[in-house]
Enzyme design. Structure first.
Site, PDB file in Angstrom:
ATOM      1  N   HIS A 281       0.858  -1.180   0.000  1.00 38.10           N
ATOM      2  CA  HIS A 281       0.000   0.000   0.000  1.00 38.10           C
ATOM      3  C   HIS A 281       0.894   1.229   0.000  1.00 38.10           C
ATOM      4  O   HIS A 281       1.861   1.307   0.761  1.00 38.10           O
ATOM      5  CB  HIS A 281      -0.922   0.007   1.228  1.00 38.10           C
ATOM      6  CG  HIS A 281      -2.028   1.006   1.141  1.00 38.10           C
ATOM      7  ND1 HIS A 281      -1.813   2.373   1.250  1.00 38.10           N
ATOM      8  CD2 HIS A 281      -3.364   0.857   0.956  1.00 38.10           C
ATOM      9  CE1 HIS A 281      -2.966   3.005   1.134  1.00 38.10           C
ATOM     10  NE2 HIS A 281      -3.918   2.114   0.947  1.00 38.10           N
ATOM     11  N   ASP A 322      -7.431  -5.147   1.973  1.00 39.47           N
ATOM     12  CA  ASP A 322      -8.338  -5.817   1.039  1.00 39.47           C
ATOM     13  C   ASP A 322      -8.177  -7.339   1.130  1.00 39.47           C
ATOM     14  O   ASP A 322      -9.161  -8.083   1.080  1.00 39.47           O
ATOM     15  CB  ASP A 322      -8.063  -5.347  -0.396  1.00 39.47           C
ATOM     16  CG  ASP A 322      -8.351  -3.870  -0.574  1.00 39.47           C
ATOM     17  OD1 ASP A 322      -9.439  -3.430  -0.177  1.00 39.47           O
ATOM     18  OD2 ASP A 322      -7.480  -3.155  -1.101  1.00 39.47           O
TER      19      ASP A 322
END
Length: 377
Positions: A281, A322
């Site tokens: 990320h 996620d």
């Protein structure tokens, strides 16, 4: 992600070591201990390069603005949330620590800066299962009848935010208003044992700085539109595959791993030149703290664990939130779209917080476009 030594960073920046350390302390450059020598630090390459370019002194204003809009420097002030030194904070409070005990309702009170308990009215839909379509319809219906947000006091907006959240909750977490939202979702899915992890997910996903859907909601509110319109615009943006729809890519990766094996699935993605879904990320150079907080409380299904281990070894990035939410969905046999339902319900709290903050500022968000079309006639 790549890292630089102090000497390399200083060469790129063209500054003294004191300036480098000052930029680290202000959160402009991320740093971590050097595994080879813990007395030294390494500095995140992308942060150093971005700052070095800024300090070059030859860039025009539009170039700075263009970079800021893509994972760049902050573009507007907000007191709501920030990612700093690998942590996520809501009004200065550590979100991962909040997730250990708080509910989404508690986070709403915090982010909305309310001085009283949250009151969610009973809904009228009385549907049995969470429905994203119902949330879209209910919000769309409200946008034409609710009052504009501009020129109203914060207490008035807070009361309306409660009503909008109740509308969304009635669609996404049907159930009695006297039960917390995570329990309503768990009961609606007939998975009461998933209640605590759903609660943690809701808290950790409530807000995340100026992500795409939140920025959209703020733009909507800046024009004076209704809070329900701001939430609707955020919800629409969330459905994109690069945002709230990222869980579908994780499912595709797991499905491929189930067919040809975890290592072969990961290698096939990389051989095709495709980024591995849900690994790494931009805002977390080491680990997505939201994923870490969830995975501490979840035993990964075997195939998910294998994909995580292989992926982290071959890519050098840790799994993100996620991946964690999709794994939780599989572990508790929740409906396939559960990640998006959880995400949408949680982020509605953040969208409303940002919409109120933007509306009370009285400022219109109206950037300029840098024209790159045919010559003007």
């Amino acid at each position: 992600m790549s890292w630089l030594t102090a000497e390399q960073a200083l060469t790129l920046l063209g500054t003294k070591s004191q300036t480098l350390y000052a930029n680290v302390s202000r959160g402009r450059i991320r740093a971590k201990p050097d595994p080879a020598d813990t007395r030294r630090s390494l500095y995140f390459t992308d942060d150093v390069k971005r700052l070095a370019t800024r300090h070059a002194g030859r860039r025009k204003t539009e170039a700075v603005a263009a970079e800021a809009i893509q994972w760049g420097d902050p573009v507007l002030p907000s007191a709501l949330s920030t990612v700093f030194n690998g942590g996520l904070f809501y009004r200065g409070q550590n979100a991962a620590k909040l997730a250990e005990r708080a509910s989404l309702e508690d986070v709403a009170i915090l982010l909305w800066d309310m001085k009283r308990p949250l009151r969610l009215e009973e809904g009228e839909m009385r549907r049995k299962l969470p429905s994203l379509n119902a949330a879209f319809s209910a919000l769309a219906e409200r946008t034409t009848t609710d009052l504009p947000s501009l020129g109203r006091s914060l207490p008035a907006l807070q009361g309306e935010a409660e009503s909008v959240l109740a509308t969304v909750a009635d669609a996404l977490a049907p159930g009695s208003a006297d039960k917390p939202l995570h329990q309503r979702l768990a009961v609606a899915w007939d998975r009461p044992d998933a209640g605590d992890l759903i609660r943690r997910c809701l808290v950790l996903l409530a807000d995340h700085e100026l992500n795409a859907s939140t920025f959209t909601a703020r733009i909507t509110a800046s024009a004076g539109a209704t809070l329900s319109a701001a939430a609707l615009s955020g919800l629409s943006t969330l459905t994109g595959p690069l945002h709230g729809g990222a869980w579908q890519s994780v499912r595709s990766l797991i499905a491929r791993a189930a067919t040809i094996g975890a290592e072969e699935a990961v290698r096939s993605y990389l051989a095709e030149g495709r980024p591995l879904p849900a690994f790494g990320h931009q805002l977390y150079p080491d680990v997505d703290i939201r994923a870490e907080a969830l995975l501490r409380c979840l035993t990964l299904p075997p195939l998910f664990a294998e994909v995580r281990d292989v992926g982290e070894q071959l890519v050098g990035e840790r799994v993100n939130v996620d991946f964690a939410v999709t794994a939780m969905t599989h572990a508790f046999h929740l409906p396939e779209d559960a990640p998006l339902i959880i995400f949408a319900l949680a982020r509605t709290v953040g969208w409303l917080a940002h919409a109120m903050e933007q509306a009370t500022s009285g400022r219109l968000i109206r950037p300029r476009a840098r024209y790159v079309g045919p010559p003007l006639q």
